[in-house]
Scaffold this active site. Structure first.
Site, PDB file in Angstrom:
ATOM      1  N   GLU A   1       0.914  -1.181  -0.214  1.00 26.41           N
ATOM      2  CA  GLU A   1       0.044  -0.085   0.208  1.00 26.41           C
ATOM      3  C   GLU A   1       0.854   1.176  -0.024  1.00 26.41           C
ATOM      4  O   GLU A   1       2.264   1.243   0.271  1.00 26.41           O
ATOM      5  CB  GLU A   1      -0.885  -0.078   1.150  1.00 26.41           C
ATOM      6  CG  GLU A   1      -2.002   1.065   1.335  1.00 26.41           C
ATOM      7  CD  GLU A   1      -2.834   0.741   2.497  1.00 26.41           C
ATOM      8  OE1 GLU A   1      -2.857   0.104   3.029  1.00 26.41           O
ATOM      9  OE2 GLU A   1      -3.768   1.728   2.237  1.00 26.41           O
TER      10      GLU A   1
ATOM     11  N   GLU B   1      -6.194  -9.115   3.217  1.00 30.50           N
ATOM     12  CA  GLU B   1      -5.432  -8.759   4.057  1.00 30.50           C
ATOM     13  C   GLU B   1      -5.074  -9.619   5.170  1.00 30.50           C
ATOM     14  O   GLU B   1      -6.228 -10.041   5.759  1.00 30.50           O
ATOM     15  CB  GLU B   1      -5.655  -7.233   4.296  1.00 30.50           C
ATOM     16  CG  GLU B   1      -5.498  -6.188   3.228  1.00 30.50           C
ATOM     17  CD  GLU B   1      -5.919  -4.696   3.734  1.00 30.50           C
ATOM     18  OE1 GLU B   1      -5.680  -4.489   4.984  1.00 30.50           O
ATOM     19  OE2 GLU B   1      -6.398  -4.188   3.023  1.00 30.50           O
TER      20      GLU B   1
ATOM     21  N   ASN C   1     -12.719  -1.417  -1.000  1.00 29.29           N
ATOM     22  CA  ASN C   1     -11.759  -2.029   0.370  1.00 29.29           C
ATOM     23  C   ASN C   1     -12.498  -1.691   1.496  1.00 29.29           C
ATOM     24  O   ASN C   1     -12.502  -0.600   1.933  1.00 29.29           O
ATOM     25  CB  ASN C   1     -10.492  -1.385   0.154  1.00 29.29           C
ATOM     26  CG  ASN C   1      -9.457  -2.038   1.362  1.00 29.29           C
ATOM     27  OD1 ASN C   1      -9.157  -2.991   1.401  1.00 29.29           O
ATOM     28  ND2 ASN C   1      -9.306  -1.041   2.327  1.00 29.29           N
ATOM     29  N   GLU C   2     -12.847  -2.559   2.443  1.00 28.55           N
ATOM     30  CA  GLU C   2     -13.140  -2.359   3.687  1.00 28.55           C
ATOM     31  C   GLU C   2     -14.484  -1.228   3.564  1.00 28.55           C
ATOM     32  O   GLU C   2     -14.659  -0.120   4.188  1.00 28.55           O
ATOM     33  CB  GLU C   2     -12.509  -1.932   4.398  1.00 28.55           C
ATOM     34  CG  GLU C   2     -11.336  -3.202   4.884  1.00 28.55           C
ATOM     35  CD  GLU C   2     -10.371  -2.956   6.056  1.00 28.55           C
ATOM     36  OE1 GLU C   2     -10.349  -1.845   6.619  1.00 28.55           O
ATOM     37  OE2 GLU C   2      -9.644  -3.944   6.411  1.00 28.55           O
TER      38      GLU C   2
ATOM     39  N   TYR D   1      -6.768  -9.767  10.896  1.00 28.40           N
ATOM     40  CA  TYR D   1      -5.654  -9.188  11.391  1.00 28.40           C
ATOM     41  C   TYR D   1      -5.304  -9.908  12.981  1.00 28.40           C
ATOM     42  O   TYR D   1      -6.594  -9.862  13.487  1.00 28.40           O
ATOM     43  CB  TYR D   1      -5.509  -7.642  11.706  1.00 28.40           C
ATOM     44  CG  TYR D   1      -5.051  -7.043  10.084  1.00 28.40           C
ATOM     45  CD1 TYR D   1      -3.759  -7.098   9.757  1.00 28.40           C
ATOM     46  CD2 TYR D   1      -6.067  -6.249   9.505  1.00 28.40           C
ATOM     47  CE1 TYR D   1      -3.450  -6.326   8.620  1.00 28.40           C
ATOM     48  CE2 TYR D   1      -5.761  -5.829   8.311  1.00 28.40           C
ATOM     49  CZ  TYR D   1      -4.395  -5.851   7.855  1.00 28.40           C
ATOM     50  OH  TYR D   1      -4.108  -5.274   6.767  1.00 28.40           O
TER      51      TYR D   1
ATOM     52  N   GLN E   1       1.755  -6.271   5.307  1.00 32.55           N
ATOM     53  CA  GLN E   1       2.303  -5.884   4.174  1.00 32.55           C
ATOM     54  C   GLN E   1       3.556  -6.131   3.688  1.00 32.55           C
ATOM     55  O   GLN E   1       4.579  -6.312   4.677  1.00 32.55           O
ATOM     56  CB  GLN E   1       2.238  -4.225   3.792  1.00 32.55           C
ATOM     57  CG  GLN E   1       0.839  -3.725   4.166  1.00 32.55           C
ATOM     58  CD  GLN E   1       0.282  -2.359   3.936  1.00 32.55           C
ATOM     59  OE1 GLN E   1       1.031  -1.696   3.139  1.00 32.55           O
ATOM     60  NE2 GLN E   1      -0.938  -1.813   4.156  1.00 32.55           N
TER      61      GLN E   1
HETATM   62  O1  AHR Z   1      -2.985  -2.668   6.061  1.00 35.49           O
HETATM   63  C1  AHR Z   1      -3.250  -1.636   6.713  1.00 35.49           C
HETATM   64  C2  AHR Z   1      -4.821  -1.307   6.394  1.00 35.49           C
HETATM   65  O2  AHR Z   1      -5.824  -2.485   7.161  1.00 35.49           O
HETATM   66  C3  AHR Z   1      -5.509  -1.293   5.282  1.00 35.49           C
HETATM   67  O3  AHR Z   1      -5.271  -0.205   4.604  1.00 35.49           O
HETATM   68  C4  AHR Z   1      -6.919  -1.404   5.358  1.00 35.49           C
HETATM   69  O4  AHR Z   1      -7.575  -2.120   4.292  1.00 35.49           O
HETATM   70  C5  AHR Z   1      -6.901  -2.176   6.918  1.00 35.49           C
HETATM   71  O5  AHR Z   1      -7.819  -1.664   7.521  1.00 35.49           O
END
Ligand code: AHR
Length: 512
Positions: free
Chosen positions: A51, A320, A198-199, A263, A369
């Protein structure tokens, strides 16, 4: 030395040497069923997310052609070489949250004339837009990766998205295709995966599922990539079964894939996530407990998609994933910089094992990332670069890309609420059998004994990733603290594979 001390020392040595061969290890049994092949492990499960954020691209990948840091047309040579070694299958860009504020026109044409924009999501950093469309597609070509482009739904329009895609992929003489040629690229590029949104529930526009599903229908109706693409509808941040169901109901016939994000936060609390280093065993254990939460989420998403698409023609994607800790103290706000320790290497392995187990529906993923941000493969500082334990886990798992998964059943001692040992097995495209085993227990070795059903093997070799401390990691001054070494602790006899896994370790074995 007094006589008493000498006696004590001798007794101690005797005790130690007597104890060494009998050192306690847990016992794990199981079997690999090579006669019952499962789904192919899509190479794209090993994808990487990059990103426009902090030094994830600027400084980490892109230094510009005039930099003193050795580069190829502006891309760091050290980073390029490390990524080629990893066999990166697919790269996702430009975000993330950034995708929904990105205007593609700021990133084309002569670099000196590109506008400076503000990165509203990531520290309001000034973006000079030197790394734009041409740079992304050229970088993917250099790495040898497929492309995953995310178009802007939050602040963009279907017209802008359709024009961007035409600019990139059109072989015609349209004005947009000619503009691409004037900017230096004759042949069109291929967009292998196209993310729409995205989200969208959060940074992507605070939408409701119904709103997004309608927008997906609209966008996918106007975007027409030449050469075909896999159109991906975005899920919310984390998993939400109601969102998936609504998307499938309203837009299911128009999408090729659905993407979820997840995450791992050691605490599960976004305000205090937990440090990347300097933690104890409770945080170690909690990190793995939270990592495993992704598996029921994948299964839940899969079950919903199965209702609408029983033949599994549409893919589930984890756009992600990875660890997210408190940022490195002193690092700039919003740059998401964090260290990466042996804990991260094992988290990566556990996730990849989970992906393999669910490979029928799950066919692409992107760790967040790739460079300098969150659970990164590589960290850079000026001209220096270091490979992280996560990089090493990904490199050790390379033979699983495109391999055919094989059922692996394990009976393992517990580690807290988890099993101490997790694993995966597959038949590689080279015909060899690969077995990866992870021992999460940081205090105890594990003796593993696996019956090999339906497979003949006479030779075993392997690699081991482990370290002394719970948070052992690589730094620019000590870049080799955590690195894979040859593993000679595995044996084959009478159709059984046996191996002793050190505490907190990953072992990848090749059987031939
Ligand atoms: O990876 C960081 C962020 O996490 C991304 O930009 C977003 O899609 C997610 O919330």
């Amino acid at each position: 030395m007094t006589a008493l001390t000498a006696l004590r020392t001798t007794a101690c040595t005797l005790l130690l040497s007597a104890a060494a061969p009998l050192a306690f290890a847990g016992s794990v049994t199981g079997r690999v069923d090579a006669g019952q092949p499962g789904p192919v492990i899509a190479p794209e499960l090993y994808g990487q997310f990059m990103e426009q954020l902090g030094t994830g691209i600027d400084g980490g990948i892109w230094v510009g052609p005039d930099s003193d840091i050795p580069n190829t047309r502006g891309y760091r040579n050290d980073v390029l070489a490390a990524l080629k070694e990893l066999k990166v299958p697919v790269l996702r860009w430009p975000g993330g949250c950034y995708a929904d504020i990105y205007d593609w026109r700021t990133g084309i044409g002569p670099r000196a004339k590109r506008p400076v924009t503000l990165n509203r999501w990531w520290g309001n950093k000034e973006e000079h837009n030197a790394f734009g469309t041409h740079e992304f597609f050229e970088f993917a070509e250099l790495v040898g990766a497929k492309t995953f482009l995310n178009v802007n739904v939050g602040t963009g329009t279907p017209r802008e998205a359709a024009q961007w895609v035409e600019y990139i992929t059109s072989p015609t003489n349209s004005t947009l295709a000619q503009e691409r040629r004037r900017n230096g690229r004759e042949q069109p590029w291929k967009i292998d995966f196209l993310g729409i949104g995205n989200e969208p529930n959060g940074c992507g526009g605070r939408m409701r599922a119904e709103t997004f599903a309608d927008l997906f229908r609209q966008y996918s109706g106007f975007i027409a990539p030449h050469g075909g693409t896999t159109m991906i509808a975005s899920g919310p941040d984390a998993t939400d079964p109601a969102w998936t169901r609504t998307t499938m109901e309203i837009a299911g016939e128009h999408l090729d894939a659905f993407s979820m994000h997840y995450y791992t936060l050691p605490t599960g609390d976004w305000t205090t996530k937990g440090p990347a280093t300097g933690f104890g065993e409770p945080e170690w254990r909690a990190t793995f407990e939270r990592t495993y939460m992704i598996e029921p989420m994948i299964q839940e998403q899969t079950a919903i998609m199965d209702e609408f698409d029983p033949e599994a023609e549409k893919a589930l994607v984890i756009g992600e994933w990875g660890t997210w800790y408190d940022p490195t103290p002193g690092s700039p706000g919003g740059w998401l910089q964090q260290q990466n320790s042996i804990r991260d290497g094992l988290v990566a392995a556990v996730n990849l094992n989970i992906f393999h187990r669910n490979a029928k529906r799950l066919r692409a993923a992107g760790i967040a990332q790739m460079v300098n941000v969150l659970q990164a493969m590589l960290l850079t500082d000026g001209a220096k670069m270091v490979r992280t334990p996560t990089y090493h886990a990904f490199r050790m798992y390379r033979p699983f890309q495109g391999a055919t998964s094989l059922p692996l059943a394990l009976r393992s001692p517990d580690y807290g609420s988890l099993k101490a040992v997790d694993g995966t097995a597959a038949r590689g495209s080279d015909g060899k059998l690969y077995v990866a085993l992870v021992n999460l227990d940081p205090g105890e070795a594990m003796d593993v004994s696996l019956a090999l059903e339906g497979a003949q093997a006479t030779r075993v070799s392997g690699e081991l990733l482990t370290a002394d401390g719970l948070d052992a990691h690589n730094t620019f001054d000590a870049p080799e603290t955590v690195r894979p070494v040859a593993f000679d602790g595995a044996r084959l006899a009478d159709g059984t594979l046996s191996a002793r896994l050190p505490a907190k370790s990953l072992v990848v074995l090749t059987l031939e």
